[in-house]
Design an enzyme around this catalytic site. Structure first.
Site: not given
Ligand SMILES: [Zn+2]
Length: 422
Positions: A200-203, A294-295
């Site tokens: 998952q990426l939003r950055n 992740g964190r």
């Protein structure tokens, strides 16, 4: 026969998008219906239902499902099927009063001023919004961006099955990466994959993400770099810049046959652990057997502990989801290990010091937080090369240099490494 995981609670994907003659007919008919305006979050949820990413939902949830989801992660209307966050549509009291049960309405996107779909209203109900926020976001603090949106909604929820007419501007604006679940499943099948880990990426993707993706590739057939192209909060990097930066990293550091990239149109809720569960539900629909967690997954500020999103997967019933989390510890670059590492592997305890010019001053662990990266760049400071590859930094720098109105990026504990592992 597909070797991929089945869609959530269903043997087949359930896209609610109409096409061909039926679409034209229903669109025409909807022009004469009463319009119900949608917020950008509601529009994005409608599109997710349209493309089958929210399989097996039929429409916006009624009160029993709203309550079941808030309190027990269950939808009574679907035999108690697991679901982590209410998918609802709100309206003003006046508008709700003017609509009768059984009436068909047009779903109006206020941003693009288009009819995005239609709904047969089967139920109108009011909810305790504070209760929803406490359950979903674990807070009722109006400063929390997800809470603010729920509290801002109209007082009445409208529920019923929907027909979806459009995916809005997403397929065109993000033509290189936009995918429906049927698209990603097709690509995975062509490659003969059975296990796929979603990242998952939003950055923009930085060194830590690349490391997580590498680890996932070691244990799965491939990784699905799945980025959000829906709405973010001010100060976040716009999707088109992000797409470019991620592509640069993938080109430089990955084997093409092990990576698929995709974009999805959902809006962030910043619900931390609950949102991690929703991410797993729709990744399963996209054909992923695993979700990298992740964190501080889907968190914001200091509302959630860095590993709350890991722990929540142990709090739900074992059979709730086929898609399972790949829980990864806090990762960083370690100057003493000379590589990316995690709390689980690296024996060096000290924090690396970086001066204002981006130079290494001693110590071991450099935490590569996206927030820290954005802060350095938006203040025009140099970024240590361990954060990300030079081609990625160059793309991001070009963007920051072009931004006239700087949004202050606040560093919270989790971004500076000052929060102890819980
Ligand atoms: Zn080390």
């Amino acid at each position: 026969m597909s070797k991929l995981v089945p869609p959530h609670g269903s043997r087949e994907l359930k896209p609610l998008l109409l096409s061909g003659g039926v679409l034209n007919q229903e669109k025409k008919r909807a022009e004469g219906l009463k319009k119900v305006p949608m917020t950008s979050r509601e529009t994005s949820d409608l599109i997710m239902m349209g493309i089958g990413a929210f399989t097996p939902l039929d429409g916006f949830m009624g009160k029993d499902d709203w309550k079941g989801v808030c309190d027990d992660y269950k939808m009574p209307s679907k035999g108690g099927l697991f679901w982590p966050i209410p998918i609802t549509l709100s309206a003003t009291q006046e508008l709700a009063d003017s609509i009768k049960a059984g009436q068909e309405v047009a779903l109006w996107d206020t941003e693009t001023e288009t009819i995005m779909g239609s709904m047969t209203v089967t139920e109108k109900y009011t909810v305790d919004k504070k209760h929803e926020c406490q359950q979903v976001f674990k807070t009722t603090d109006p400063e929390h961006p997800g809470v603010a949106k729920v509290m801002d909604q109209g007082p009445v929820n409208l529920a019923g099955p929907v027909k979806v007419f459009s995916e809005s501007y997403y397929p065109e604006m993000f033509s290189e990466i936009y995918q429906r679940p049927e698209d990603s499943r097709k690509v995975f099948e062509e490659r003969g994959w059975s296990t796929v880990a979603a990242l998952q990426l939003r950055n923009p993707m930085h060194g830590s993400h690349a490391y997580l993706a590498w680890v996932a590739i070691e244990v799965c057939d491939g990784v699905y770099i799945h980025q959000l192209v829906g709405k973010l909060k001010p100060g976040d990097i716009p999707a088109e810049v992000r797409v470019k930066a991620i592509q640069a990293l993938v080109d430089a550091q990955f084997r093409k046959e092990r990576v698929v990239q995709g974009g999805y149109p959902m809006e962030m809720r910043y619900a931390g652990p609950r949102e991690a569960l929703l991410h797993a539900v729709f990744r399963q629909n996209y054909g992923c057997s695993h979700l990298i967690v992740g964190r501080d997954h889907a968190g914001v500020g200091d509302y959630y502990g860095p590993f709350d999103a890991h722990n929540i997967f142990n709090e739900i019933p074992k059979d709730a989801l086929v898609c399972q989390p790949l829980c990864m510890d806090w990762t960083f670059y370690c100057y003493d290990c000379g590589t990316m590492a995690s709390m689980k592997t690296c024996p060096h305890e000290s924090k690396a010091e970086i001066d204002d010019n981006g130079n290494y001053k001693g110590g071991s662990r450099l935490l590569l937080s996206g927030t820290m990266l954005r802060k350095l760049m938006s203040e025009g400071k140099p970024v240590p090369k361990e954060f990300s590859r030079p081609e990625v930094i160059a793309i991001l720098k070009e963007y920051y240099d072009s931004v006239e109105e700087k949004v202050e990026v606040k560093l919270h504990g989790a971004a500076t490494g000052d929060v102890k592992k819980q």
